[in-house]
Design a protein around this motif. Structure first.
Motif, PDB file in Angstrom:
ATOM      1  N   UNK A 176      26.286 -61.931  -8.749  1.00  0.00           N
ATOM      2  CA  UNK A 176      27.503 -61.187  -9.274  1.00  0.00           C
ATOM      3  C   UNK A 176      28.465 -62.676  -8.937  1.00  0.00           C
ATOM      4  N   UNK A 177      29.022 -63.275  -7.885  1.00  0.00           N
ATOM      5  CA  UNK A 177      29.552 -64.334  -8.124  1.00  0.00           C
ATOM      6  C   UNK A 177      30.002 -65.073  -9.191  1.00  0.00           C
ATOM      7  N   UNK A 178      28.789 -65.808  -9.457  1.00  0.00           N
ATOM      8  CA  UNK A 178      28.770 -66.687 -10.905  1.00  0.00           C
ATOM      9  C   UNK A 178      29.280 -66.166 -11.867  1.00  0.00           C
ATOM     10  N   UNK A 179      28.438 -65.239 -12.526  1.00  0.00           N
ATOM     11  CA  UNK A 179      29.121 -64.681 -13.969  1.00  0.00           C
ATOM     12  C   UNK A 179      30.134 -63.643 -13.311  1.00  0.00           C
ATOM     13  N   UNK A 180      30.806 -63.645 -12.135  1.00  0.00           N
ATOM     14  CA  UNK A 180      32.044 -62.733 -12.532  1.00  0.00           C
ATOM     15  C   UNK A 180      32.741 -64.277 -12.559  1.00  0.00           C
ATOM     16  N   UNK A 181      32.031 -65.826 -12.251  1.00  0.00           N
ATOM     17  CA  UNK A 181      33.360 -67.202 -12.488  1.00  0.00           C
ATOM     18  C   UNK A 181      33.294 -66.749 -14.007  1.00  0.00           C
ATOM     19  N   UNK A 182      32.352 -67.150 -14.468  1.00  0.00           N
ATOM     20  CA  UNK A 182      32.191 -67.635 -15.884  1.00  0.00           C
ATOM     21  C   UNK A 182      33.294 -66.259 -16.261  1.00  0.00           C
TER      22      UNK A 182
END
Lengths: 361, 292, 258
Positions: free
Chosen positions: B104-110
């Motif tokens: 979630x954090x990674x893709x929110x970051x992207x």
């Protein structure tokens, strides 16, 4: 004690309502699959009902069914937490792709016959290579428990990817182009059905029960005479075999593979299918694979948010419905058993040996 | 010889990053027996907080401070909303949740920050402060090692000499007994996440200064390797995480320097599997027995 | 006088991190005997069970079962040689059905190959039927046949205890190790259990070693009792002798020994 009783009752009535629709799940599913087969078969007569794009999604769905069901055998049935499935998929993909590309004419068979046998043979060899990798990895790591096993399998999955990135024969990051695109709807469906039937039958046998016992309580399983090392390694190896098979189908569908197709995210995508469907439920894995392959295509306008939604779903699922959609429930086979016993009565001399296991998408 | 020495310096610098991240893994694992997969992404958050603070013109110490505070808040919130409801759930559920939070954090970051790498503002002069023949220690490397050491000393003092620190150790040894002694478990777990996340945030800024490129997926590999480092040292053991981190950094730079950088990631996991096979409890670990 | 020994344990010792949990433990069990193993909490009783069943490897000592040495053998092998056990805190396969719990314990006896399972051959169906029938017959003995399809964890406590014994018996053991079978049972259930254990021994010609805290149960049931304290056997003999042994009374200081 009192509260426990009431919750027990509640879950019982819940189970009963679930029972009702589970009865229709398999007949409806099989009917849909049958109609789909007819639609696609009509191509032979010049009717193109299903275009290339949709057929592609169907093929990917079948591949994902194989991946999800095989990971479920490891994670859901045996309770081993493996997150290296993409690694086994990679082994199968690379081995079968390289075999396909480099395989000349055998000579001892007419080319027409070779072209029929070659593809399934190459896929199975890819699967066997993955199974061998699974065995190599499984023997030393399966004595680790829970989280440690998870991280070790993840590590092995990554090592497989790094090896593919560094070997000459796999052409590193450039990947392998020009793999013959043998994978069509029929092959994908064939292998998906075979996978589901085989794993279904394994789970419903003494071998599957031994695996479930390991999941429930390793120590008690050992004390009841279950050889836990044997079953852990086999569950892992069988799961790896089918992952490799799926990898081969995948390679021969896309015609191109590269190490980045098999990274941790791929494993997590498969894991999400297993968890959404319900750890331990083959029915759940099949349906989740269908939904999670089709959904992103339906929701194309949400493309950018896809992974965020996936991840959020995973977290919410764990908090509010950790057992997934199906828990450990499966489709109801009584319809078929009823048919079978009726058939058995009619032809008493020839009782149906098989039956009751024709489960598929 | 001097090449080897230089590699050792580089390895030590990189290792201090791994050690800082590994501390968070080890502390959380020690207390709630969870591999907090999202920890690597907390470190990414720290790097981006540092990035925006420095781009906004804040002085480095202040940026550094912010890059510890905001990840700490992330850690607090994640623990409260994602992990706390699963405290008594099967371990596998908690582990999958951790993977989910991480994704979630990674893709929110992207989504929010774009997937492209960004250059980290180079606020430190690029000079070496120690030179010995061909061996150079840059100011950044020096700071990385010194700051890491300082944070570790602080952490050790905290864990051993404050009431909260002692409570943390008590909870990690026996949660139920600690609870009976009147320790507020939820508070201690929150504090653990806050401290671990702050350390990861600090590592994020240091790495930004060192590598000078940051991106939303930077936490994946660093996180995994830091976890490996924690396992190598003995998970749940604070000095173990420090030693494991340094060993990991050294092993990686040596492989990169003398073999090929593409093999780097395999070495980390090779080490992991080696240690799991030889001594699964890690270098500092004592073998434990499942109670029947 | 020559008597056959079913289980012979010689000088068994094990320590965990400096703590000597069991030290110089000796035991001879003759076929058909019903022996109690008692002692205060932490005396090492369950550890003895865990060594006998192969969960722990003893640092010293040897174990012979029916004339063959089983020291160091894997758990499942020991089980298959004929030693069944239950656990102090019930360890059922919680999410599986009552029937499946029992089938697992018996299944190695009805062997069919992976191929038989995958292709559902005649052999598969025959063995499956045999396993199911056997398991149901075991459940019947324990009045659980009616609950065969229930999920094990949903059973009431007393039935879970009974199911654990049924499961242990499904593997056709000759020696049964019962770890506090009466724990958590009410007096009525305990009396029933006592009858059941006696009957089982007769019916299946079992040898039983049992750990129990309920002194009245042990005294009524066992022919011979061993008392462990701090990993050492401090007394051994008939219930009568044990009841009056000053060392036992001392070990149980404050606890009732009658």
């Amino acid at each position: 004690m009192e509260t426990e009783k009431t919750t027990g009752l509640e879950s019982h009535t819940q189970a009963q309502t679930a029972e009702k629709w589970r009865k229709y799940l398999l007949p409806v599913g099989l009917l849909l699959l049958f109609l789909l087969n007819i639609l696609i078969f009509m191509e032979k007569f010049g009717f193109n009902f299903v275009n290339r794009y949709y057929k592609g999604i169907l093929i990917l769905t079948f591949i994902n069914i194989i991946l999800a069901v095989s990971l479920n055998l490891i994670n859901g049935i045996t309770g081993l937490f493996s997150i290296g499935h993409a690694g086994f998929m990679a082994v199968g993909a690379y081995v079968s792709a390289l075999l396909s590309i480099n395989m000349g004419e055998w000579g001892f068979l007419p080319p027409q016959i070779q072209s029929i046998i070659e593809f399934p043979l190459v896929l199975i060899l890819g699967g066997l290579a993955a199974a061998f990798a699974g065995l190599l990895i499984g023997v030393p790591t399966l004595r680790l428990r829970g989280d440690y096993l998870a991280i070790a399998t993840l590590g092995f999955g990554e090592i497989i990817r790094v090896v593919a990135l560094n070997l000459g024969i796999t052409r590193g990051a450039r990947g392998i182009p020009g793999i013959p695109n043998h994978t069509n709807f029929w092959w994908a469906q064939f292998f998906a059905v075979i996978t589901v039937v085989i794993i279904w039958n394994i789970v419903r046998s003494n071998h599957g029960r031994a695996m479930a016992a390991i999941r429930e309580d390793e120590m008690a399983a050992e004390a009841m005479g279950v050889n836990i090392t044997y079953y852990k390694v086999l569950s892992f190896t069988i799961g790896a075999f089918f992952a490799g098979l799926a990898g081969g189908l995948f390679a021969h569908y896309l015609s191109y593979i590269a190490p980045r197709s098999f990274d941790v995210l791929k494993t997590i995508e498969i894991l999400l299918m297993v968890v959404l469907g319900g750890l331990g439920s083959i029915t759940g894995s099949v349906i989740a694979a269908v939904v999670l392959t089709a959904l992103p295509e339906v929701l194309r306008f949400l493309q950018a948010y896809r992974m965020v939604i996936y991840a959020g779903t995973l977290v919410l699922l764990m908090i509010f419905r950790p057992q997934g959609l199906f828990g450990r429930a499966e489709v109801d086979l009584t319809v078929f058993q009823a048919l079978k016993s009726r058939a058995a009565e009619k032809t008493k001399s020839q009782p149906g040996e098989r039956g009751g296991n024709g489960d598929s998408a | 010889m001097s090449q080897l020495l230089q590699q050792l310096v580089n390895g030590l610098s990189l290792g201090s990053i791994y050690a800082l991240i590994a501390l968070g893994y080890t502390m959380v694992y020690g207390i709630i027996r969870l591999i907090n997969f999202a920890h690597g992404d907390i470190y990414m958050v720290g790097a981006f907080v540092g990035y925006f603070a420095l781009r906004g013109g804040l002085p480095l110490p202040f940026a550094f401070f912010l890059a510890m505070i905001i990840p700490a808040l992330f850690g607090l919130v994640i623990e409260f909303f994602a992990y706390r409801p699963l405290r008594n759930a099967p371990r596998i559920a908690a582990l999958i949740t951790a993977i989910g939070v991480s994704l979630f954090l990674e893709n929110l970051g992207i989504l929010v920050l774009s997937p492209d790498p960004r250059p980290f503002p180079q606020v430190l002069p690029d000079k070496s402060i120690i030179s010995y023949g061909d061996v150079n220690v840059s100011l950044t490397q020096f700071l990385m090692i010194v700051i890491t050491l300082a944070l570790m000393v602080l952490l050790t003092l905290f864990v051993h000499y404050t009431k909260t620190g002692k409570a943390m150790r008590a909870v990690s040894q026996d949660r139920e007994a600690a609870q009976l002694m009147g320790i507020n478990i939820n508070r201690i777990i929150s504090v653990t996440f806050v401290i671990g996340s702050a350390l990861a945030g600090a590592a994020g800024v240091l790495v930004g200064l060192y590598i000078p490129r940051i991106e939303p997926l930077m936490g994946v590999m660093y996180g995994l390797k830091a976890f490996v480092a924690a396992v190598i040292g003995g998970i749940g053991i604070i000095p173990g995480a420090m030693l494991g981190g340094v060993l990991m950094g050294l092993a990686e730079t040596l492989v990169t320097g003398f073999l090929a950088s593409t093999w780097r990631d395999a070495i980390a996991f090779g080490l992991l599997i080696l240690i799991l096979l030889i001594k699964p409890s890690g270098i500092f670990g004592t073998s434990s027995r499942t109670k029947v | 006088m020559v008597t056959v020994t079913l289980l012979k344990v010689e000088d068994l010792s094990i320590s965990f991190g400096g703590l000597r949990a069991v030290s110089g433990f000796n035991l001879d069990l003759k076929p058909g005997e019903l022996v109690g193993l008692i002692g205060p909490n932490g005396a090492g009783k369950t550890t003895v069970f865990n060594i006998l069943t192969g969960f722990y490897q003893p640092q010293e000592g040897r174990i012979f079962f029916d004339g063959t040495e089983i020291t160091g053998l894997g758990c499942h092998k020991i089980n298959r040689l004929g030693i069944g056990r239950t656990f102090q805190n019930i360890r059922l396969f919680n999410e599986l059905t009552v029937l499946e719990n029992v089938k697992i314990a018996y299944q190695y006896a009805g062997r069919y190959s992976w191929g038989d399972a995958i292709f559902r051959t005649r052999v598969f169906h025959r063995h499956e039927k045999e396993i199911t029938d056997w398991a149901l017959s075991r459940l019947d003995i324990f009045n659980l046949a009616g609950k065969a399809d229930e999920i094990a964890k949903n059973l009431p406590y007393g039935e879970q205890r009974r199911l654990e014994i049924a499961r242990a018996l499904a593997g056709r053991p000759r020696l049964l190790l019962l770890d506090e079978p009466a724990a958590g049972m009410n007096p009525q259930e305990t009396v029933e259990l006592l009858e059941l254990i006696r009957w089982l021994r007769q019916e299946f010609s079992l040898t039983i070693l049992l750990i129990e805290h309920d002194m009245s149960l042990v005294m009524k049931l066992c022919e011979r009792i061993l008392v462990l304290d701090y990993g050492m056997t401090i007394a051994e003999g008939s219930p009568e002798k044990i009841r009056n042994n000053p060392r036992v009374i001392e070990a149980y200081l404050g606890e009732e020994v009658s």
